[in-house]
Design an enzyme around this catalytic site. Structure first.
Site, PDB file in Angstrom:
ATOM      1  N   TRP A 122      62.410 -31.749  59.959  1.00 34.68           N
ATOM      2  CA  TRP A 122      62.314 -33.204  60.029  1.00 34.68           C
ATOM      3  C   TRP A 122      62.999 -33.843  58.827  1.00 34.68           C
ATOM      4  O   TRP A 122      62.879 -33.360  57.710  1.00 34.68           O
ATOM      5  CB  TRP A 122      60.861 -33.643  60.046  1.00 34.68           C
ATOM      6  CG  TRP A 122      60.094 -33.143  61.227  1.00 34.68           C
ATOM      7  CD1 TRP A 122      59.218 -32.089  61.255  1.00 34.68           C
ATOM      8  CD2 TRP A 122      60.142 -33.649  62.554  1.00 34.68           C
ATOM      9  NE1 TRP A 122      58.718 -31.924  62.512  1.00 34.68           N
ATOM     10  CE2 TRP A 122      59.267 -32.865  63.341  1.00 34.68           C
ATOM     11  CE3 TRP A 122      60.849 -34.689  63.163  1.00 34.68           C
ATOM     12  CZ2 TRP A 122      59.067 -33.101  64.698  1.00 34.68           C
ATOM     13  CZ3 TRP A 122      60.644 -34.919  64.516  1.00 34.68           C
ATOM     14  CH2 TRP A 122      59.763 -34.127  65.274  1.00 34.68           C
ATOM     15  N   GLU A 176      46.385 -52.756  64.852  1.00 39.70           N
ATOM     16  CA  GLU A 176      45.168 -52.128  65.366  1.00 39.70           C
ATOM     17  C   GLU A 176      44.119 -51.927  64.276  1.00 39.70           C
ATOM     18  O   GLU A 176      43.013 -51.476  64.550  1.00 39.70           O
ATOM     19  CB  GLU A 176      45.510 -50.764  65.998  1.00 39.70           C
ATOM     20  CG  GLU A 176      46.331 -50.833  67.281  1.00 39.70           C
ATOM     21  CD  GLU A 176      47.840 -50.855  67.044  1.00 39.70           C
ATOM     22  OE1 GLU A 176      48.269 -51.247  65.928  1.00 39.70           O
ATOM     23  OE2 GLU A 176      48.592 -50.478  67.965  1.00 39.70           O
ATOM     24  N   LYS A 217      65.018 -35.291  63.921  1.00 35.91           N
ATOM     25  CA  LYS A 217      64.714 -33.882  64.128  1.00 35.91           C
ATOM     26  C   LYS A 217      66.027 -33.103  64.095  1.00 35.91           C
ATOM     27  O   LYS A 217      66.817 -33.157  65.031  1.00 35.91           O
ATOM     28  CB  LYS A 217      64.037 -33.722  65.496  1.00 35.91           C
ATOM     29  CG  LYS A 217      63.414 -32.377  65.679  1.00 35.91           C
ATOM     30  CD  LYS A 217      62.691 -32.304  67.012  1.00 35.91           C
ATOM     31  CE  LYS A 217      62.023 -30.961  67.133  1.00 35.91           C
ATOM     32  NZ  LYS A 217      61.624 -30.663  68.498  1.00 35.91           N
ATOM     33  N   THR A 272      50.464 -55.976  69.951  1.00 34.99           N
ATOM     34  CA  THR A 272      51.496 -55.293  69.162  1.00 34.99           C
ATOM     35  C   THR A 272      52.845 -55.755  69.706  1.00 34.99           C
ATOM     36  O   THR A 272      52.929 -56.242  70.840  1.00 34.99           O
ATOM     37  CB  THR A 272      51.418 -53.765  69.314  1.00 34.99           C
ATOM     38  OG1 THR A 272      51.658 -53.453  70.686  1.00 34.99           O
ATOM     39  CG2 THR A 272      50.065 -53.223  68.906  1.00 34.99           C
TER      40      THR A 272
HETATM   41  P1  ADP Z   1      54.063 -53.952  65.439  1.00 32.50           P
HETATM   42  O1  ADP Z   1      55.275 -54.214  64.595  1.00 32.50           O
HETATM   43  O2  ADP Z   1      54.312 -53.040  66.602  1.00 32.50           O
HETATM   44  O3  ADP Z   1      53.252 -55.132  65.782  1.00 32.50           O
HETATM   45  P2  ADP Z   1      52.413 -53.433  63.219  1.00 32.50           P
HETATM   46  O4  ADP Z   1      52.858 -54.708  62.630  1.00 32.50           O
HETATM   47  O5  ADP Z   1      51.004 -53.219  63.507  1.00 32.50           O
HETATM   48  O6  ADP Z   1      53.142 -53.105  64.526  1.00 32.50           O
HETATM   49  O7  ADP Z   1      53.009 -52.264  62.329  1.00 32.50           O
HETATM   50  C1  ADP Z   1      52.337 -51.094  62.011  1.00 32.50           C
HETATM   51  C2  ADP Z   1      53.292 -50.061  61.539  1.00 32.50           C
HETATM   52  O8  ADP Z   1      54.152 -50.564  60.528  1.00 32.50           O
HETATM   53  C3  ADP Z   1      52.626 -48.857  60.910  1.00 32.50           C
HETATM   54  O9  ADP Z   1      52.161 -47.961  61.878  1.00 32.50           O
HETATM   55  C4  ADP Z   1      53.757 -48.292  60.068  1.00 32.50           C
HETATM   56  O10 ADP Z   1      54.635 -47.504  60.837  1.00 32.50           O
HETATM   57  C5  ADP Z   1      54.491 -49.520  59.630  1.00 32.50           C
HETATM   58  N1  ADP Z   1      54.080 -49.890  58.273  1.00 32.50           N
HETATM   59  C6  ADP Z   1      53.220 -50.852  57.913  1.00 32.50           C
HETATM   60  N2  ADP Z   1      53.128 -50.922  56.568  1.00 32.50           N
HETATM   61  C7  ADP Z   1      53.949 -49.973  56.059  1.00 32.50           C
HETATM   62  C8  ADP Z   1      54.300 -49.523  54.746  1.00 32.50           C
HETATM   63  N3  ADP Z   1      53.799 -50.093  53.666  1.00 32.50           N
HETATM   64  N4  ADP Z   1      55.164 -48.494  54.634  1.00 32.50           N
HETATM   65  C9  ADP Z   1      55.696 -47.906  55.720  1.00 32.50           C
HETATM   66  N5  ADP Z   1      55.420 -48.293  56.976  1.00 32.50           N
HETATM   67  C10 ADP Z   1      54.562 -49.306  57.155  1.00 32.50           C
END
Ligand code: ADP
Length: 542
Positions: A445, A328, A440, A184
């Site tokens: 929220w 994940e 918050k 990640t």
């Molecule tokens: P990272 O950027 O840490 O590598 P990921 O690419 O796995 O993480 O991103 C996952 C996160 O991206 C999700 O938990 C969510 O918060 C956000 N996300 C992914 N797709 C969407 C979507 N269509 N709308 C809103 N949030 C999204």
């Protein structure tokens, strides 16, 4: 009583073997770092993957070894995906946009033994090589003619594969064998590794094919703008060959004009990527007053697709599917394709509203939302809680990280996404925010995504983000940060009037700041963490 059926291990290389036999005309087209276009078919790719597997074996790669890649979307990267997994090793894709510290951390944490690198990243490797694991060797993904002078002893990819036989005797691996590793982006703390298996990868490919059959079918030409260096380009290197869809790999140039040119030339039917990329393409479509010929669908995910973006694609006749997922989760969790009854009964506006949600779960992915005590909440479109997921394509923990693994899973073995969401009676997921991005205010929220979505619809706004800033009375209040579209700066009154059509007065941002560009994370999302740090001492008007 047990069923009496064979149990054949699910295996990644079987996807490409199948594709080479069944879809011999399926193409992979790549914009190369060498500056030209390369094209070949799935049978050609399968042969080259055999050659590469021999080369990896000769280099001493053993089962379980981690082989890193640092590369754009292109055919050699695709070959590495299959050959590395095929010899029982683990393909560790590294995101070149990570900071140097994070890159050093993950190569050390993964204990990568070889790194396969695109030409673009030679200077990066030269700068960091002595910080990587001591025995690491480097393969440069090019031919002899393009090998640069360098203090690093790069091996040449094309020389390694050139004289190897195309047949490789793929050993049968237990289906739980690790095949891919992706960290990640670690916006807080160190990056954490999701370790995919052959089984999870094949099941994910099947799931995507079923869920997105409308975009993935024989004859489709799919453009993964989502990178192979992060979350397996949403599984496209596996799901596209399975269906006979061709893959058009864009290389390094992801600006609107370059994408438009490539899409028009290669007759791309479906393009997949994060919203920031589509802002560029939409600008180009508006400038030229036409779509790239044949372009009919777009998948938007990775962060929330603004309603205005969905609307403007649909206005051009492009079908938008808004998807949600995570590293994940391999990563696809939901798909926003509407059913025929939605298309027949809902007004255009109501359809766009529904498409602005994150869609319904893919088969094999279970969703639940829970309250602060972990109690499941109803899927009634009203209750809002933290989103947990369960399924065969979701991590059961993080690679070599017991502490993070324990923190992520609940007592019943569900994975906590860190997202806050509601789910309606039909199963449509609506992501309110990442838990850490919610604002918050006085015990209530405020969803930053909600406000951003509305403000993005204003013609004088090119991009925007809403973040929490500390407030003495209300704990936190929203600050709206806008990247203007041109010279005009939208007034607070105008923004408030727009927002008040959909949100309550107490949710209005307290102030607006204008900046030239929003900071981005390594995965192409707005870095709210960086913005919050930048505005941490911001004095809101009283
Ligand atoms: P990272 O950027 O840490 O590598 P990921 O690419 O796995 O993480 O991103 C996952 C996160 O991206 C999700 O938990 C969510 O918060 C956000 N996300 C992914 N797709 C969407 C979507 N269509 N709308 C809103 N949030 C999204």
């Amino acid at each position: 009583m047990l069923g009496q059926m064979m149990h054949r291990p699910l295996s990644i290389i079987e996807i490409l073997r199948f594709s080479a036999e069944t879809h011999p005309k399926g193409e992979i087209v790549s914009v190369r770092t060498e500056g030209d276009i390369h094209r070949y078919t799935y049978p050609d790719a399968y042969k080259r993957v055999g050659q590469l597997a021999h080369a990896l074996k000769k280099l001493g790669i053993k089962a379980g070894d981690r082989v890193a890649t640092l590369a754009w979307n292109g055919y050699r990267h695709f070959e590495l995906y299959y050959a590395i997994a095929g010899v029982g090793a683990v393909c560790h894709t590294i995101n070149p946009r990570l900071s140097a510290e994070q890159m050093i951390y993950i190569t050390q944490h993964a204990q990568d033994c070889i790194m396969c690198v695109d030409l673009t990243f030679v200077p990066l490797i030269e700068a960091l090589a002595d910080k990587f694991p001591a025995d690491m060797r480097f393969i440069l993904m090019t031919d002899r003619a393009h090998m640069p002078e360098s203090p690093i002893e790069f091996l040449c990819y094309e020389e390694l594969v050139a004289n190897e036989p195309t047949d490789f005797d793929w050993v049968e691996l237990p289906e739980d064998t690790a095949a891919g590793l992706c960290y990640t982006s670690g916006t807080t703390g160190n990056p954490k590794g999701a370790l995919y298996s052959h089984r999870s990868t094949v099941l994910h490919a099947l799931m995507v094919v079923v869920t997105l059959a409308k975009m993935l079918n024989e004859g489709a030409r799919v453009l993964p703008v989502v990178p192979l260096f992060h979350v397996n380009a949403w599984g496209l290197p596996y799901s596209a060959p399975l269906t006979g869809s061709s893959l058009i790999f864009p290389g390094a140039a992801l600006d609107g004009a370059s994408l438009f040119e490539l899409m028009a030339r290669e007759k791309v039917t479906s393009a997949w990527g994060v919203p920031t990329v589509w802002l560029g393409l939409q600008g180009e479509i508006a400038k030229r007053g036409q779509n790239p010929e044949g372009f009919s669908s777009v998948i938007v995910g990775g962060s929330a697709a603004p309603r205005s973006m969905i609307e403007s694609f649909e206005k051009c006749g492009i079908d938008v599917c808004h998807a949600w997922g995570m590293t994940e989760m391999s990563p696809i969790g939901t798909s926003g394709l509407l059913s025929s009854h939605h298309l027949e009964t809902l007004s255009h506006d109501a359809q766009i509203d529904l498409k602005s949600c994150q869609g319904r779960r893919a088969f094999g992915v279970d969703l639940k939302i829970v309250d602060e005590a972990g109690k499941p909440l109803p899927h009634d479109g009203e209750a809002i809680g933290e989103l947990y997921v369960r399924g065969n394509t979701i991590v059961s923990g993080y690679f070599e990280n017991e502490e993070a693994s324990q923190a992520a899973m609940d007592a019943e073995g569900w994975f906590g996404t860190g997202d806050v969401a509601s789910i309606d009676k039909e199963g449509f997921l609506l992501i309110q925010d990442r838990a850490k991005d919610l604002i918050k205010s006085g015990g209530e929220w405020i969803s930053s995504i909600d406000l951003e979505n509305i403000v993005m619809g204003h013609p004088d706004v090119a991009n925007c983000a809403v973040i929490a800033v500390p407030h003495p009375k209300w704990d936190e209040r929203p600050l709206l940060v806008i990247v203007p579209n041109g010279d005009k700066r939208v007034s607070k009154e105008e923004v408030d009037a727009l927002l008040l059509k959909e949100v309550a007065k107490w949710q209005l941002p307290d102030a607006i700041e204008f900046i030239d560009a929003l900071p981005m994370t390594a995965t192409g999302k707005v870095s709210k963490l960086t913005l919050r740090q930048r505005f941490k001492d911001y004095k809101l008007p009283s």
